[in-house]
Scaffold this active site. Structure first.
Site, PDB file in Angstrom:
ATOM      1  N   ASN A  65       0.806  -1.236   0.000  1.00 16.59           N
ATOM      2  CA  ASN A  65       0.000   0.000   0.000  1.00 16.59           C
ATOM      3  C   ASN A  65       0.833   1.277   0.000  1.00 16.59           C
ATOM      4  O   ASN A  65       0.451   2.267  -0.618  1.00 16.59           O
ATOM      5  CB  ASN A  65      -1.012  -0.014   1.157  1.00 16.59           C
ATOM      6  CG  ASN A  65      -0.361  -0.018   2.507  1.00 16.59           C
ATOM      7  OD1 ASN A  65       0.664  -0.672   2.716  1.00 16.59           O
ATOM      8  ND2 ASN A  65      -0.926   0.707   3.431  1.00 16.59           N
TER       9      ASN A  65
ATOM     10  N   GLU B 238       3.620  -5.314  12.273  1.00 16.88           N
ATOM     11  CA  GLU B 238       2.691  -4.188  12.065  1.00 16.88           C
ATOM     12  C   GLU B 238       1.584  -4.709  11.165  1.00 16.88           C
ATOM     13  O   GLU B 238       1.809  -4.959   9.982  1.00 16.88           O
ATOM     14  CB  GLU B 238       3.411  -3.009  11.397  1.00 16.88           C
ATOM     15  CG  GLU B 238       4.547  -2.428  12.218  1.00 16.88           C
ATOM     16  CD  GLU B 238       4.104  -1.769  13.507  1.00 16.88           C
ATOM     17  OE1 GLU B 238       2.911  -1.425  13.631  1.00 16.88           O
ATOM     18  OE2 GLU B 238       4.942  -1.626  14.412  1.00 16.88           O
TER      19      GLU B 238
ATOM     20  N   CYS C 250      -3.224   1.627   6.327  1.00 14.96           N
ATOM     21  CA  CYS C 250      -3.604   0.901   7.540  1.00 14.96           C
ATOM     22  C   CYS C 250      -4.193   1.846   8.583  1.00 14.96           C
ATOM     23  O   CYS C 250      -4.891   1.408   9.486  1.00 14.96           O
ATOM     24  CB  CYS C 250      -2.402   0.166   8.111  1.00 14.96           C
ATOM     25  SG  CYS C 250      -1.021   1.276   8.412  1.00 14.96           S
TER      26      CYS C 250
ATOM     27  N   GLU D  65       7.348   0.567  16.104  1.00 17.78           N
ATOM     28  CA  GLU D  65       8.409   1.112  15.269  1.00 17.78           C
ATOM     29  C   GLU D  65       8.522   2.601  15.589  1.00 17.78           C
ATOM     30  O   GLU D  65       7.669   3.160  16.257  1.00 17.78           O
ATOM     31  CB  GLU D  65       8.061   0.928  13.790  1.00 17.78           C
ATOM     32  CG  GLU D  65       7.963  -0.527  13.370  1.00 17.78           C
ATOM     33  CD  GLU D  65       7.679  -0.705  11.875  1.00 17.78           C
ATOM     34  OE1 GLU D  65       6.860   0.046  11.330  1.00 17.78           O
ATOM     35  OE2 GLU D  65       8.288  -1.591  11.274  1.00 17.78           O
TER      36      GLU D  65
HETATM   37  P1  NAD Z   1       0.171  -9.486   3.056  1.00 14.67           P
HETATM   38  O1  NAD Z   1       0.230  -9.955   4.461  1.00 14.67           O
HETATM   39  O2  NAD Z   1      -0.575 -10.267   2.072  1.00 14.67           O
HETATM   40  O3  NAD Z   1       1.646  -9.327   2.450  1.00 14.67           O
HETATM   41  C1  NAD Z   1       2.644  -8.528   3.072  1.00 14.67           C
HETATM   42  C2  NAD Z   1       4.006  -9.050   2.674  1.00 14.67           C
HETATM   43  O4  NAD Z   1       4.174 -10.346   3.245  1.00 14.67           O
HETATM   44  C3  NAD Z   1       4.204  -9.210   1.177  1.00 14.67           C
HETATM   45  O5  NAD Z   1       5.522  -8.848   0.848  1.00 14.67           O
HETATM   46  C4  NAD Z   1       3.979 -10.707   0.967  1.00 14.67           C
HETATM   47  O6  NAD Z   1       4.634 -11.230  -0.161  1.00 14.67           O
HETATM   48  C5  NAD Z   1       4.586 -11.264   2.243  1.00 14.67           C
HETATM   49  N1  NAD Z   1       4.100 -12.594   2.622  1.00 14.67           N
HETATM   50  C6  NAD Z   1       2.911 -13.178   2.313  1.00 14.67           C
HETATM   51  N2  NAD Z   1       2.845 -14.414   2.848  1.00 14.67           N
HETATM   52  C7  NAD Z   1       3.999 -14.611   3.528  1.00 14.67           C
HETATM   53  C8  NAD Z   1       4.522 -15.681   4.306  1.00 14.67           C
HETATM   54  N3  NAD Z   1       3.836 -16.812   4.481  1.00 14.67           N
HETATM   55  N4  NAD Z   1       5.735 -15.540   4.867  1.00 14.67           N
HETATM   56  C9  NAD Z   1       6.447 -14.396   4.711  1.00 14.67           C
HETATM   57  N5  NAD Z   1       6.020 -13.354   3.970  1.00 14.67           N
HETATM   58  C10 NAD Z   1       4.799 -13.451   3.391  1.00 14.67           C
HETATM   59  O7  NAD Z   1      -0.358  -7.982   3.157  1.00 14.67           O
HETATM   60  P2  NAD Z   1      -0.691  -7.002   1.941  1.00 14.67           P
HETATM   61  O8  NAD Z   1      -1.969  -7.438   1.320  1.00 14.67           O
HETATM   62  O9  NAD Z   1       0.529  -6.839   1.111  1.00 14.67           O
HETATM   63  O10 NAD Z   1      -0.910  -5.623   2.718  1.00 14.67           O
HETATM   64  C11 NAD Z   1      -2.127  -5.192   3.246  1.00 14.67           C
HETATM   65  C12 NAD Z   1      -2.148  -5.406   4.742  1.00 14.67           C
HETATM   66  O11 NAD Z   1      -1.067  -4.730   5.366  1.00 14.67           O
HETATM   67  C13 NAD Z   1      -3.395  -4.843   5.386  1.00 14.67           C
HETATM   68  O12 NAD Z   1      -3.881  -5.770   6.313  1.00 14.67           O
HETATM   69  C14 NAD Z   1      -2.899  -3.591   6.102  1.00 14.67           C
HETATM   70  O13 NAD Z   1      -3.661  -3.197   7.214  1.00 14.67           O
HETATM   71  C15 NAD Z   1      -1.530  -4.021   6.509  1.00 14.67           C
HETATM   72  N6  NAD Z   1      -0.681  -2.872   6.781  1.00 14.67           N
HETATM   73  C16 NAD Z   1      -0.350  -2.614   8.071  1.00 14.67           C
HETATM   74  C17 NAD Z   1       0.434  -1.505   8.370  1.00 14.67           C
HETATM   75  C18 NAD Z   1       0.829  -1.169   9.784  1.00 14.67           C
HETATM   76  O14 NAD Z   1       1.709  -0.351   9.965  1.00 14.67           O
HETATM   77  N7  NAD Z   1       0.197  -1.758  10.786  1.00 14.67           N
HETATM   78  C19 NAD Z   1       0.889  -0.679   7.327  1.00 14.67           C
HETATM   79  C20 NAD Z   1       0.512  -0.999   6.031  1.00 14.67           C
HETATM   80  C21 NAD Z   1      -0.268  -2.095   5.748  1.00 14.67           C
END
Ligand code: NAD
Length: 480
Positions: free
Chosen positions: A149, A247, A281, A460
Site C-alpha cells: 500500500n 505491524e 492501515c 516502530e
Molecule cells: P500481506 O500480508 O498479504 O503481504 C505482506 C508481505 O508479506 C508481502 O511482501 C507478501 O509477499 C509477504 N508474505 C505473504 N505471505 C507470507 C509468508 N507466508 N511468509 C512471509 N512473507 C509473506 O499484506 P498485503 O496485502 O501486502 O498488505 C495489506 C495489509 O497490510 C493490510 O492488512 C494492512 O492493514 C496491513 N498494513 C499494516 C500496516 C501497519 O503499519 N500496521 C501498514 C501498512 C499495511
C-alpha cells in the site's frame, strides 16, 4: 520493465529463471516482469548479508550515517522517477507518490542516519562497589518484509533503522509493487553502498518470504502486512525464538462529538476515509458520530464524497486512483455486497467504475459510505482495506467508547471534540496504539508507531526501532 534481484551488490536473475507478470492497476495491463525467486536465492542473499555483517556492524555510527545519507540524497535526486514508478505500480495518484511516499522514504533514511549520531548508552552506578554499563549491539541479518500500500515508504521505514543500528538486511517488497524497491537497488549501486549490506529479493510470500523468515541465520524479523500473514510468521518465529516486530491490519474508529470544529472534521474525515483509495492501515473505516449531528454529518460527508474525482493516477486532478489489483478490487466489492446482505444502506458509491480511454481496463471503485449496520456485523469487524466506510450514531461518551473498542484490532483512532477534558478522557480509554485528536495522520518519526490486539506486536519509530534492531548487553565492573 524487467527487474532482477540485488544480492551481494550484484543484479542477479532468479535461480529458477522464471518471472512473474507485473500489472499496472490503472490499465489492468501487464507492464513488467519480476523475478520468481525461491529458497535458493534467499539462501544466497542471507549468506551475503552474513558475510557483510562483520564489517558493517563494526563501522562507526558516523560512517554508517554517511552511507545512509548518500542513499537519502540520491532518492531525493531521483524523486520524480521514483514517484512515477510508484504511481504506476500501485495505482495511487502521482501527486500522492510525489508528495507523500517518496519524500517519506528520504526522511526515513535521514531520520535514522542522524538518530544514531545522538544515542547514549546506559550506566547503572553502584557507588564504590562497581557499576553496570549496557551496550546495544546489532542483532545480525534482519528479514524486512513489506506490503503494497505504501511500497517504498514502508520498505525504507524498516530497512533504514535496521541498517543504522548496524545490522545487515535481506528485504522483500510485496510482489504486487516491486518497482521502487528495484529502483532502490539501482541507487545502492550508484552510491557504492557496501556490498551485501542490503540485499533485495523479489517474489511471492510463500516462495521468498517464508524461507526468509524460517532461515536459521535470520534471528530477527520486521514485518508489515496482513494479520493472517503476521500470525503465520509469528508461529514460525516463536519456534526458534526470533525477535519479531509485526505491524498488522486495522479497523480504525473515528469518534466524532457534536462539539467539534465541524468543517475541519469533515475535511479531515474525507482524507482519513479515502486517501490512497482507503488503502492505508491508518484510514478510519468505522465512523461513529454523536446523534445530535449525525444527520448534518451524513449530508455533508456524502455530498463531499460524491465530488471526489476518480481517475487515472497520472491525471493531476485525480483524487481517487486505482485499487491495487483485480483480486483486491473483487475483495472490496464482495464486502460491499456483504454489507447490503447484513442490512446496510449504501449511501453513495459501492460500484466498480470504468475510466475512459487507455484506463478502461483499470481497477476503480467509487468511494463508498454505508449506514444502518450494527457494530458486531462482519462488515464492521473485518478489515476491508479499500474506499469503504461505515457510519454509526451514538448517544453518550460511554457508548462511543464501547463502539470504538468493539474490535479485534487496535491500530489507530481519531477523536473529534473541542472539550479538552473529554478529549483526554476518551484518548485515555480508547484501546489503540495511536490516537489523533482533531487531526489525522500527523506523523512525527520520533514517536512509537504500532497497534495493540490483532494490529500487531511491538512498536516502530524513533528509539523504539533502534532498540528493536539491537540487543542490550549488560556488563558489570567490580571496583571492590
Ligand atoms: P500481506 O500480508 O498479504 O503481504 C505482506 C508481505 O508479506 C508481502 O511482501 C507478501 O509477499 C509477504 N508474505 C505473504 N505471505 C507470507 C509468508 N507466508 N511468509 C512471509 N512473507 C509473506 O499484506 P498485503 O496485502 O501486502 O498488505 C495489506 C495489509 O497490510 C493490510 O492488512 C494492512 O492493514 C496491513 N498494513 C499494516 C500496516 C501497519 O503499519 N500496521 C501498514 C501498512 C499495511
Amino acid at each position: 520493465m524487467k527487474i532482477d534481484n540485488y544480492i551481494d551488490g550484484v543484479f542477479i536473475k532468479p535461480s529458477s529463471g522464471e518471472y512473474l507478470d507485473n500489472i499496472d492497476p490503472s490499465t489492468g495491463k501487464i507492464y513488467g516482469q519480476i523475478p520468481k525467486s525461491n529458497y535458493k536465492d534467499v539462501a544466497d542473499a542471507i549468506q551475503s548479508a552474513k558475510k557483510a555483517f562483520s564489517l558493517w556492524s563494526k563501522l562507526t555510527s558516523a560512517d554508517r550515517s554517511n552511507h545512509l545519507m548518500r542513499v537519502a540524497d540520491r532518492i531525493e535526486q531521483r524523486l520524480e522517477e521514483l514517484a512515477l514508478a510508484e504511481s504506476k505500480d500501485n495505482g495511487k495518484p502521482l501527486k500522492v507518490a510525489r508528495t507523500v511516499d517518496i519524500p517519506r522514504a528520504v526522511d526515513n533514511f535521514r531520520f535514522f542516519a542522524s538518530a544514531i549520531l545522538h544515542e547514549n548508552s546506559e550506566i547503572h552506578d553502584v557507588g564504590d562497589n562497581g557499576f553496570n554499563y549496557t551496550l546495544r549491539r546489532p542483532v545480525g541479518v534482519v528479514a524486512c518484509i513489506s506490503p503494497w500500500n505504501l511500497p517504498l515508504y514502508l520498505f525504507t521505514w524498516k530497512i533504514a533503522p535496521a541498517l543504522a543500528a548496524g545490522n545487515t538486511v535481506v528485504a522483500k517488497p510485496s510482489e504486487i509493487t516491486p518497482a521502487t524497491a528495484f529502483l532502490l537497488s539501482t541507487i545502492l549501486d550508484e552510491v557504492n553502498f557496501p556490498k551485501g549490506v542490503l540485499n533485495i529479493i523479489h517474489g511471492t510470500g510463500l516462495e521468498v518470504g517464508e524461507p526468509l523468515v524460517s532461515h536459521p541465520d535470520v534471528p530477527i524479523i520486521s514485518f508489515t502486512g496482513g494479520t493472517v500473514t503476521g500470525e503465520r510468521i509469528n508461529k514460525i518465529a516463536a519456534s526458534s525464538f526470533k525477535k519479531i516486530s509485526l505491524e498488522l491490519g486495522g479497523k480504525n474508529p473515528n469518534v466524532i462529538f457534536s462539539d467539534c470544529d465541524f468543517e475541519q472534521m469533515i475535511k479531515t474525515t474525507l482524507k482519513s476515509s479515502f486517501s490512497n483509495q482507503g488503502q492505508i492501515c491508518l484510514c478510519g473505516s468505522r465512523i461513529i458520530v454523536e446523534k445530535s449531528i449525525y444527520d448534518r454529518f451524513l449530508i455533508s460527508f456524502i455530498a463531499k464524497t460524491k465530488k471526489l474525482r476518480i481517475g487515472p493516477p497520472s491525471d493531476p486532478t485525480t483524487q481517487i486512483g486505482a485499487i491495487v489489483s483485480a483480486d483486491h478490487k473483487e475483495k472490496i466489492l464482495s464486502y460491499i455486497k456483504l454489507a447490503e446482505s447484513e442490512g446496510g444502506k449504501i449511501e453513495c458509491g459501492g460500484e466498480s467504475v470504468v475510466v475512459d480511454g487507455d484506463n478502461s481496463g483499470g481497477y476503480y471503485i467509487s468511494p463508498t459510505i454505508i449506514t444502518g449496520l450494527d457494530m458486531n456485523c462482519r462488515t464492521n469487524q473485518e478489515e476491508i482495506f479499500g474506499p469503504v466506510v461505515t457510519v454509526m450514531p451514538f448517544d453518550s461518551e460511554d457508548e462511543a467508547l464501547e463502539l470504538a473498542n468493539n474490535s479485534k484490532y487496535g491500530l489507530a483512532s481519531t477523536i473529534w471534540t473541542n472539550d479538552l477534558k473529554k478529549a483526554h478522557r476518551v484518548a485515555n480509554n480508547i484501546y489503540t496504539g495511536i490516537v489523533w485528536v482533531n487531526s489525522w495522520l500527523v506523523r512525527d518519526l520520533r514517536t512509537p508507531f504500532g497497534g495493540v490486539k490483532n494490529s500487531g506486536v511491538g512498536r516502530e519509530g524513533g528509539f523504539e526501532s533502534l532498540q528493536f534492531f539491537t540487543e542490550p548487553k549488560n556488563i558489570y565492573i567490580d571496583l571492590k
